[in-house]
Design an enzyme around this catalytic site. Structure first.
Site, short mmCIF file in Angstrom:
data_model
loop_
_atom_site.label_atom_id
_atom_site.label_comp_id
_atom_site.label_asym_id
_atom_site.label_seq_id
_atom_site.Cartn_x
_atom_site.Cartn_y
_atom_site.Cartn_z
N GLN A 44 26.65 -11.79 6.61
CA GLN A 44 25.57 -11.86 5.63
C GLN A 44 24.60 -12.98 5.97
O GLN A 44 23.38 -12.82 5.78
CB GLN A 44 26.13 -12.06 4.22
CG GLN A 44 26.92 -10.88 3.73
CD GLN A 44 26.20 -9.57 3.93
OE1 GLN A 44 25.14 -9.33 3.34
NE2 GLN A 44 26.74 -8.69 4.77
N GLU B 225 27.12 -9.74 -4.61
CA GLU B 225 26.76 -8.43 -4.08
C GLU B 225 27.95 -7.79 -3.35
O GLU B 225 28.36 -6.67 -3.65
CB GLU B 225 25.57 -8.59 -3.13
CG GLU B 225 25.11 -7.29 -2.48
CD GLU B 225 24.05 -7.53 -1.42
OE1 GLU B 225 23.37 -6.56 -1.05
OE2 GLU B 225 23.90 -8.69 -0.94
N HIS B 226 28.50 -8.50 -2.37
CA HIS B 226 29.66 -8.04 -1.62
C HIS B 226 30.83 -8.98 -1.91
O HIS B 226 30.69 -10.19 -1.78
CB HIS B 226 29.40 -8.07 -0.10
CG HIS B 226 28.19 -7.31 0.33
ND1 HIS B 226 26.97 -7.94 0.56
CD2 HIS B 226 28.00 -5.99 0.59
CE1 HIS B 226 26.09 -7.03 0.94
NE2 HIS B 226 26.67 -5.85 0.96
N HIS C 296 21.43 -12.23 8.02
CA HIS C 296 20.30 -11.47 7.48
C HIS C 296 19.05 -12.33 7.39
O HIS C 296 17.98 -11.95 7.87
CB HIS C 296 20.64 -10.92 6.10
CG HIS C 296 21.37 -9.61 6.13
ND1 HIS C 296 20.81 -8.45 6.61
CD2 HIS C 296 22.63 -9.28 5.75
CE1 HIS C 296 21.67 -7.47 6.52
NE2 HIS C 296 22.79 -7.94 6.01
N SER D 56 20.70 -11.29 0.51
CA SER D 56 22.03 -10.72 0.63
C SER D 56 23.11 -11.78 0.39
O SER D 56 22.91 -12.97 0.66
CB SER D 56 22.21 -10.10 2.02
OG SER D 56 23.36 -9.31 2.08
N HIS E 285 10.17 12.77 -42.68
CA HIS E 285 11.47 12.94 -42.04
C HIS E 285 12.48 13.47 -43.05
O HIS E 285 13.25 14.41 -42.77
CB HIS E 285 11.98 11.59 -41.48
CG HIS E 285 11.40 11.20 -40.16
ND1 HIS E 285 10.08 10.87 -40.00
CD2 HIS E 285 11.98 11.09 -38.93
CE1 HIS E 285 9.86 10.56 -38.73
NE2 HIS E 285 11.00 10.69 -38.05
N GLU F 65 14.06 4.23 -45.00
CA GLU F 65 13.09 3.68 -44.04
C GLU F 65 11.65 3.95 -44.46
O GLU F 65 10.72 3.55 -43.75
CB GLU F 65 13.35 4.28 -42.65
CG GLU F 65 14.66 3.83 -42.04
CD GLU F 65 14.88 4.37 -40.62
OE1 GLU F 65 14.06 5.19 -40.16
OE2 GLU F 65 15.86 3.96 -39.97
N GLN G 264 0.83 -1.21 0.00
CA GLN G 264 0.00 0.00 0.00
C GLN G 264 0.86 1.26 0.00
O GLN G 264 0.49 2.27 -0.61
CB GLN G 264 -0.96 0.01 1.19
CG GLN G 264 -0.33 0.02 2.57
CD GLN G 264 -0.07 -1.38 3.10
OE1 GLN G 264 0.04 -2.35 2.33
NE2 GLN G 264 0.01 -1.51 4.41
N ASP H 256 28.53 -1.43 4.93
CA ASP H 256 27.11 -1.36 5.23
C ASP H 256 26.72 -0.07 5.94
O ASP H 256 25.62 0.44 5.76
CB ASP H 256 26.69 -2.55 6.11
CG ASP H 256 26.18 -3.72 5.30
OD1 ASP H 256 26.08 -3.60 4.06
OD2 ASP H 256 25.87 -4.77 5.89
#
Length: 443
Positions: A267, A335-336, A270, A245, A428, A423, A199, A369
Site C-alpha cells: 500500500q 480500507e484493507h 501507491h 490507500s 392526506h 400533522e 472534463q 486487488d
C-alpha cells in the site's frame, strides 16, 4: 539496515489515544484553487459540450484532435487490444474477470433480487430491484495504468444488468494502454472514450453530443476527478470520494516478517499519503518486521515513495493483546485489513469495521486487488464505519411495491388518517377516509 524513521507506538502509553488520533488524521479538503478550476471546467463542459471536452483534452493531455470521433473507442478496437496482448496477459485477465464475475453473481443472488409478499388482509408489499440504465466508469491513466480497476467497476455493473457501461480513461499524448483496453473488452464495456479529468466527469454527468449522459459515475481519480465527482453528485450518483490507500495488518507473530513487511509496502508504494500500520502484541516480532523493512526497502523500485509513506503516515504499534489489536482496528476502520494469524477465524468475529478483511497468512491484500473475486473499490479514511465496498447493489435501485386490498384499506385507513390529521394534512387524511366510506362500483 536503512535509517527509516518509522514511528513505533505502544497501546499502553498514557497518550496513545492522542497519538492514534494524529496518526489517523488526513484532511479530505481540496485545495481552493482546484475547486475553483474544477467548477469552471464543469460549467464550460455543461455549456459547450464536445468543444470544451476537446479543448481541455488538448490542454491537459497534450492530445489535440479535430473531433470527438478521434477520442472514441469502438468494441472492435477493444477486441484488437485484447488480441494484441500476450497469451499470458489474456489468460490472467480472463481468470481474474471470471473470479470477479462469479463473486458478484453470488452477491446478486444474496441481495439483488426483487421480492414481495401478501399480508393477512391480502395487501401486497415488496421491493422491486432494477438496474441502472447507464453508468460511467472512470479509469485513471497517466502515471500508471489500472486494468484491474476496469474489471472491478465494469463487471458488477454488468452482473447487475446495466445495459450501457461507458468508460472514460485519459491517454496523455495519445498513449493508450493495451491492457486497459483489453480489460474493457473482457468486462463488457459498451462505449469508451479517451478523455480524463474533470472534463470527463462533467461530460458523463451532463452529456454532450457524443458522450452520453449516465446515471452514476464510479471509479477513482486524482484531486480534480474527486472534486468533480463531489460537484456533480445529485445530478448523477457516485460511488464514493476515496482517500489515500490504507492497509492494517493484525499479526500474532506467526507469519514470516518479510511477508508482512512486503504487505505494508504494497500500500505504501501507491503514493506518499498512503497508510500502512502493523498491530501486534509481540514486541520481538515487531522488531523483526522492522528489520525486514530495512532489509527489503532498498531493492524496491518505488522505495522513495514507500519511504515517504511509511515515515509520514505509517506505524508499528505494540498492543497488550490480539483482542485489543482488534478493538484498535475497529477504531481505525481501515480500507484493507489483514489478519495474519495462525487462527484468523478466532479474531474475525471481533472485527466490525473494514473495507475488506483478508484472513490468514497466505491471503495477501494484493490478491484481493487483482483476482480473488471481491471488489477492490473500498471505503477509506475510516468511512468503513458506515459504508461498503463497491458491489452489484451500487448499480441497482429499489422501488417499493404496495398494493392495498379493500380489507387492507379499511385496516390502514384510520391509522393513516389519525396521523395525517395530527400533522395538519387534511387531504392526506381524507384520501384515506374516502376508501372507508364506499368501495368501487363494479359491473
Amino acid at each position: 539496515m536503512t535509517d527509516l524513521a518509522l514511528r513505533q507506538l505502544r497501546s499502553d502509553a498514557t497518550d496513545f489515544d492522542e497519538q492514534l488520533r494524529r496518526l489517523q488524521h488526513w484532511s479530505a479538503e481540496t485545495d481552493k484553487a482546484i475547486e475553483q478550476r474544477v467548477g469552471e471546467i464543469i460549467d464550460d463542459v455543461r455549456r459547450r459540450g464536445d468543444a470544451a471536452v476537446l479543448e481541455y483534452t488538448a490542454r491537459f493531455d497534450a492530445l489535440p484532435v479535430p473531433s470527438m470521433a478521434a477520442l472514441q473507442l469502438s468494441r472492435d478496437e477493444l477486441k484488437q487490444a485484447f488480441d494484441a496482448i500476450t497469451p499470458a496477459q489474456r489468460d490472467a485477465l480472463q481468470a481474474a474477470a471470471q473470479r470477479v464475475r462469479s463473486y458478484h453473481e453470488r452477491q446478486l443472488e444474496a441481495c439483488g433480487r426483487s421480492w414481495q409478499y401478501r399480508d393477512e388482509d391480502g395487501t401486497l408489499l415488496g421491493q422491486k430491484v432494477t438496474p441502472l440504465d447507464r453508468v460511467g466508469i472512470y479509469v485513471p491513466g497517466g502515471k500508471a495504468a489500472y486494468p484491474s480497476s476496469v474489471l472491478m467497476n465494469a463487471l458488477p455493473a454488468q452482473v447487475a444488468g446495466v445495459a450501457d457501461i461507458v468508460m472514460v480513461v485519459p491517454t496523455p499524448r495519445g498513449e493508450r494502454n493495451a491492457l486497459v483496453l483489453a480489460a474493457a473488452y473482457v468486462a463488457g464495456v459498451t462505449q469508451a472514450f479517451t478523455v480524463g479529468g474533470a472534463q470527463a466527469v462533467a461530460a458523463l454527468a451532463y452529456g454532450t453530443d457524443t458522450v452520453p449522459r449516465v446515471d452514476k459515475i464510479t471509479g477513482p481519480g486524482n484531486a480534480y476527478v474527486a472534486s468533480a465527482k463531489r460537484r456533480v453528485f445529485g445530478q448523477v450518483g457516485i460511488d464514493m470520494i476515496a482517500g489515500p490507500s490504507e492497509i492494517l495488518v493484525l499479526a500474532d507473530g506467526s507469519t514470516p516478517p518479510d511477508w508482512v513487511a512486503m504487505d505494508l509496502f504494497s500500500q505504501a508504494e501507491h503514493d506518499e499519503l498512503a497508510q500502512s500500520i502493523l498491530l501486534c502484541p509481540d514486541a520481538a516480532y515487531i522488531d523483526a518486521v522492522r528489520e525486514s523493512i530495512g532489509k527489503l526497502l532498498p531493492a524496491m523500485p518505488r522505495r522513495d515513495v514507500i519511504r515517504a509513506s511509511l515515515e509520514g503516515r505509517g506505524a508499528l504499534i505494540l498492543t497488550r493483546s490480539m483482542a485489543e489489536a482488534c478493538e484498535i482496528s475497529n477504531r481505525i476502520a481501515p480500507e484493507h485489513l489483514e489478519v495474519s494469524s495462525r487462527d484468523p477465524g478466532r479474531w474475525e468475529p471481533l472485527l466490525r469495521h473494514a473495507g475488506a478483511i483478508f484472513l490468514g497468512a497466505f491471503t495477501s491484500e494484493s490478491l484481493g486487488d487483482y483476482c480473488a473475486g471481491p471488489n477492490h473499490v473500498l471505503p477509506t479514511s475510516g468511512t468503513a464505519r458506515f459504508s461498503s465496498p463497491l458491489g452489484v447493489y451500487d448499480f441497482q435501485k429499489r422501488s417499493s411495491l404496495i398494493e392495498v386490498s379493500e380489507a387492507g384499506a379499511h385496516k390502514l385507513g384510520p391509522i393513516a388518517a389519525e396521523l395525517a390529521y395530527g400533522e395538519g394534512l387534511q387531504a392526506h387524511a381524507r384520501a384515506a377516509e374516502m376508501r372507508l366510506e364506499r368501495g368501487i362500483e363494479r359491473d
